[in-house]
Design a protein around this motif. Structure first.
Motif: not given
Lengths: 126, 504, 435
Positions: C290-317
């Motif tokens: 959750q971001t500092d704005v209540p009810g707004i969440f962020a995940c994947g490369n918009v949050l921080h640039v990942h190397d592995l899509v597997d980690f993107v999926s895990a974070e996004s779950f």
């Protein structure tokens, strides 16, 4: 015969020297762990690679992405690409469909990695 | 050779032919288009030829875009006269052709006593030139108006009548207006040789020949060369390169006015200025160059901009830099504009040496040439001079209701092609179908801003190219960045499409 | 406020149907979100994976090596199976901090949604030439690597024949091989740093396999060509990354591909006033994403640039699950502490973690970060205030590979309530790389 091989197992990328005689590994030096030895043996005797490419499909705006279903001998990469480039496919094609059998006598097929002109696959098909 | 589907024969119409036109305007930059647009009031046949494949391909696409107040030019010079006159007309002029204009104001900053003295002389020079509203303001007022200014600033000359224009959009709009009033545009057509003939001129181009009764030389960097072919009074253009940084727009602009530095013995200083699109410009440098087409940026010039701009903007951040670019100014050796009839070539007119404040002066220069030509040749005016074609508001500038209405008119407004600048498919298609429409990727960019933003076309250029290919009915492989050999792609993976058309 | 279009209510609205958006949607649905909507600006789901036709995806998550389209297809199937409403060709124009979302599409025109929770999953974009201010002309033939990848793999066109690649990140390396296989000549891959930020596997299989030189500590200092690119000047750089005079070499080529970094695409996040982290260029988030704005969440490369899509999926779950809970009205209780970047650590994410509540066993929390440079035999230390509470040894740490650290339930249970800091202790290692 000595071969220089860079290990791909971790970011260290050990520069290994592999001594091969009569198709057999005699010694591996420069590795920092056991995984290096396994990799060096395979890479020095029978290096293999997956090949991925795209193929033009008649009537489709987008090309079709394909891959070898298994890694093929490294020396077959370019012949394999030639064979793939010569393909002329027709839609519909499903992800997983074989588009080229036994490419360059490798015993490995080239398969589609996406679907073109079809309804989405059901989970059982995938 | 590209061909066009609109009413204008744009390319290759001359091939191997000799055609006659009453008035020939040479050069499709801002001045050429402004002059052609004024002349299109007259009931005569007018042709404009342009060396490249679009208007605004030279200095008109790469300058500061500042509508100068007019304190900078020497009193009595043509620069001073046309600058002040142009400035007064500018807002209305832009409105007439639906080009953007933002009245912003400007400041010239002084950091010491010597610079203060210079500001005072600029002030009196400005008053002499007829500039209104100029005054010197002190540190506290400067920081209140522009809080991001270097607090070490002592005083500044405030020029409220300065503004921001978009030179390439203005040029495109003027070209459209000229075209709807019958001016014929021939692109990829370069004047190579001018010859005086009885009752007019013979112009040899790279494609064919044109005879004209009246010649108007607005050829920018090449204007002196052409002038010298028909006049014994020789002129000389010394190309001057100016390089810039362009920073992305931010939620809150760093400066709302154009911030100049006082010229010193060390050099002219650089400006830090918002643009009409809320991006920010830093520059320009001024380097004498040999090659009039050398628009390469250089590490040295970029470094000098960074160093100088930091004097105005101490917390300068180039983190949001979108691009760097360079333009070439057509500086004439006599250091003033040359506007009017060409000496000892009756029937020839010219606008030469149009460097800064050329953008500001354009309406006045065009008006002067129009008035002179109309009077000297007693041409009658058209019965009905059409107004400039309507240019719909940019989607990015619309409110919700306007967006809903735009979509109801054309569903292609629902497809955002350029995400950075929020440009829709509808706007890209209509840019191609404007009277003088876009023919390449950069032409789309200048008319719509697609590709102008922070990703520099990374996402939208494939889609923009597809739309160009569709609308112009040409293969993707023939799409160029800006005409000529500037092709975007080299081959197709489709084996039935021939490789490498026309590409060596 | 304008009411040209009246907003529809949805529980969870997800912006983007790339790997992050799809995984978040699946998790939100599985966690019981009733009305769920995914908005995707492209015409198909899958995001960047659609053009990543090479293999190497999914080893962590699926235990098999998949190509990008195959990886995406697995999530697409699950999305269909769960009956999730995904609308393609829809661009989100605005998000407010009250979670009012405005979008437009060719099919449906303007639409507005009042969302119970919003998940930002817009991905990232490539840094263009301007970000580096490379001098020279602005001719045709200069592409970001991802644009070239799109031209070849999705459009079926070759952007050039003789290629120089600037930047040795994974996309640059992958494109070196891709262009070569498709018939182009790749003359060099040029890297300003003394090490490549790409995986060794890619250096071997994309460059070595095709004898493409990797020029470390070099950069492109000039670009030539009036219409189409005719060549670039390459020079060696010193320790401050400044070109060394006298080392310039001219290389004739018609194409320059730039693989010089990715930037999270946070324009919408900024419209919603979501506070950003300087190091990641993504939102500041807590351990539920959750971001500092209540009810707004962020995940994947918009949050921080990942190397592995597997980690993107895990974070996004995780983000999907948390967003569903938020939409149901569940709110996190208890104190939040900050996770700070210490020496050698860049962009530790999440930036905040919730102290565990007394009654339940906390879930372990994974903290991801990028090492500032290459370290061998380093020690990663976690400080609670000033006190070291955890240390792990790492054989190798490199900026090119995101590092992770798991805070165990036991560790979390013992936290004092002060901010924690992650440090890389480089006493044994060196901030250099001589590969």
């Amino acid at each position: 015969m000595e071969q220089l091989i860079t290990c791909i197992n971790c970011p260290i990328g050990c520069r290994m020297t592999v001594d091969v005689e009569d198709g057999k590994v005699v010694s591996v030096t420069g590795n920092s762990c056991k995984r290096g030895i396994t990799y060096a043996a395979q890479e020095s005797i029978a290096p293999k690679r997956m090949v991925t490419a795209v193929v033009y499909v008649r009537g489709s705006r987008m090309p079709l992405s394909v891959k070898t279903s298994e890694p093929i001998a490294k020396k077959l990469i370019f012949p394999c690409m030639q064979a793939i480039k010569a393909l002329m496919l027709e839609a519909p094609i499903c992800m997983g469909d074989v588009v080229l059998r036994d490419v360059c006598g490798s015993g490995v097929d080239v398969v589609a990695t996406k679907s073109i002109g079809t309804v989405p696959l059901t989970p059982e098909q995938a | 050779m590209l061909r066009c589907d609109s009413g204008n024969e744009r390319y290759g119409a001359l091939e191997g032919k000799r055609v006659h036109t009453e008035i020939l305007v040479i050069g499709g930059g801002l001045i050429g288009c402004a002059v052609a647009r004024e002349l299109s009031r007259l009931a005569v046949d007018i042709t404009l030829i342009e060396r490249t494949e679009d208007v605004a391909e030279g200095a008109s696409k790469a300058n500061s875009g500042i509508v100068h107040a007019g304190f900078d030019a020497k009193p009595g010079s043509l620069k001073a006269k046309y600058n002040v006159e142009g400035n007064r007309r500018f807002a209305a002029y832009c409105q007439e052709v639906h080009a953007p204009y933002v009245p912003s104001g400007a400041m010239v900053l002084a950091f010491d006593q010597e610079q203060r003295q210079h500001l005072e002389s600029l002030l009196s020079q400005g008053i002499q030139n007829g500039v209104e509203g100029l005054r010197i303001i002190e540190n506290a007022e400067i920081l209140a108006l522009e809080p991001n200014t270097n607090p070490a600033v002592q005083c500044a000359l405030l020029a409220p009548s300065s503004g921001l224009a978009s030179p390439y959009e203005l040029t495109c709009a003027l070209a459209d207006h000229a075209a709807v009033n019958g001016v014929r545009f021939l692109f990829d057509t370069q004047a190579i040789r001018l010859q005086k003939r009885e009752n007019g001129f013979l112009v040899t181009t790279n494609h064919g020949e044109i005879t004209a009764t009246i010649l108007v030389n607005c050829a920018g960097l090449f204007s002196a060369e052409l002038h010298n072919q028909i006049s014994t009074h020789k002129l000389s253009i010394m190309p001057r390169k100016g390089e810039y940084y362009l920073l992305d727009h931010e939620e809150k602009p760093v400066f709302s006015r154009t911030m100049f530095q006082t010229p010193t013995k060390m050099g002219k200083g650089v400006l830090v200025s918002p643009t009409g699109h809320k991006t920010m410009l830093l520059g320009p440098t001024a380097q004498q160059v040999e090659d009039a087409l050398d628009v390469a940026t250089t590490a040295e010039a970029l470094a000098s901009i960074r160093e100088k701009a930091a004097m105005t903007w101490p917390h300068m951040s180039l983190r949001t830099n979108i691009t760097t670019f360079a333009g070439i100014r057509a500086h004439e050796a006599g250091d003033d504009f040359i506007v009017g009839a060409t000496m000892d070539a009756p029937g020839a007119y010219e606008a030469i040496g149009i460097e800064s404040p050329g953008l500001t002066a354009a309406p006045a220069i065009a008006n002067a040439l129009y008035t002179q030509i109309a009077q000297e040749h007693s041409y009658a005016c058209k019965q009905a001079w059409k107004p400039a074609p309507d240019l719909p508001k940019a989607f990015s500038a619309m409110n919700l209701e306007e967006r809903a209405q735009a979509y109801a008119r054309d569903p292609a407004y629902g497809n955002i092609v350029c995400r950075c600048e929020q440009v829709t498919e509808a706007e890209i298609r209509s840019a191609i179908h404007r009277p003088v429409g876009a023919r390449h990727v950069d032409g789309i960019k200048r008319r719509t801003r697609a590709g102008m933003g922070r990703c520099q076309g990374g996402f939208c250029s494939p889609r923009v190219m597809e739309i160009l290919a569709e609308e112009l009915q040409i293969p993707m492989l023939e799409i160029t960045k800006f005409g000529g050999q500037s092709r975007m792609l080299t081959d197709s993976l489709n084996p039935s499409i021939k490789e490498d058309k026309g590409h060596v | 406020m304008c009411d040209a279009v009246s907003p529809q209510k949805v529980d969870v609205l997800i912006i983007g149907a790339g790997p992050a958006g799809l995984a978040a949607a699946i998790a939100a649905k599985e966690a019981g979100a009733e009305s769920l909507l995914v908005l995707e600006r492209e015409d198909e789901m899958g995001g960047i994976l659609r053009q990543c036709i090479h293999n190497g995806f999914g080893l962590h998550r699926f235990k098999v090596e998949l190509t990008g389209p195959e990886y995406a297809q697995r999530d697409v199937l699950r999305v269909h199976e769960l009956g999730i409403d995904v609308r393609c060709g829809v661009t989100v124009l605005d998000v407010t901090s009250d979670r009012l979302v405005t979008a437009i599409s060719k099919q449906a025109g303007l639409t507005r949604y009042q969302a119970g929770a919003v998940i930002l999953a817009m991905g990232c974009r490539e840094r263009p030439r301007g970000a580096l201010a490379i001098p020279g002309t602005r001719c045709a033939g200069i592409f970001s690597a991802g644009t070239a990848q799109k031209f070849i793999n999705l459009e079926g066109y070759m952007p050039g024949k003789k290629v120089v690649i600037l930047g040795s990140g994974d996309i640059g390396l992958i494109m070196a091989r891709r262009m070569t296989l498709q018939g182009a000549t790749v003359l060099a891959c040029v890297e300003i740093m003394p090490y490549s930020s790409g995986l060794n596997r890619n250096i071997v299989q994309c460059l070595h396999d095709y004898d493409i030189p990797l020029l470390l500590s070099h950069t492109v200092v000039d670009i030539h060509g009036r219409e189409r690119l005719t060549g670039v000047t390459i020079a060696q750089v010193d320790h401050q990354r400044q070109p060394i005079t006298g080392t310039e070499t001219y290389v004739e080529c018609d194409t320059l591909l730039l693989s010089v970094g990715l930037i999270p695409e946070n324009e919408l996040s900024k419209k919603a006033d979501v506070p950003m982290n300087q190091a990641t260029q993504g939102a500041v988030v807590d351990d539920s994403l959750q971001t500092d704005v209540p009810g707004i969440f962020a995940c994947g490369n918009v949050l921080h640039v990942h190397d592995l899509v597997d980690f993107v999926s895990a974070e996004s779950f995780k983000a999907g699950k948390a967003a569903a809970a938020y939409a149901r009205g569940e709110r996190r209780k208890g104190k939040m502490i900050r996770v700070l970047d210490g020496e050698g650590v860049r962009g530790a994410t999440p930036q905040r973690i919730g102290l565990p509540q007394t009654d339940d066993e906390p879930e372990p929390i994974q903290v991801l970060f990028r090492p500032a440079c290459v370290y061998e035999n380093a020690v990663v230390r976690v400080l609670d205030g000033q006190k070291e509470i955890h240390r792990v040894k790492r054989r190798i740490l490199a900026p090119g590979e995101m590092a992770d650290l798991t805070l165990s339930p036991k560790l979390l249970g013992a936290l004092s309530g002060q901010d924690i800091t992650i440090h890389i202790d480089a006493s044994e290692g060196v901030c250099a790389w001589n590969s």
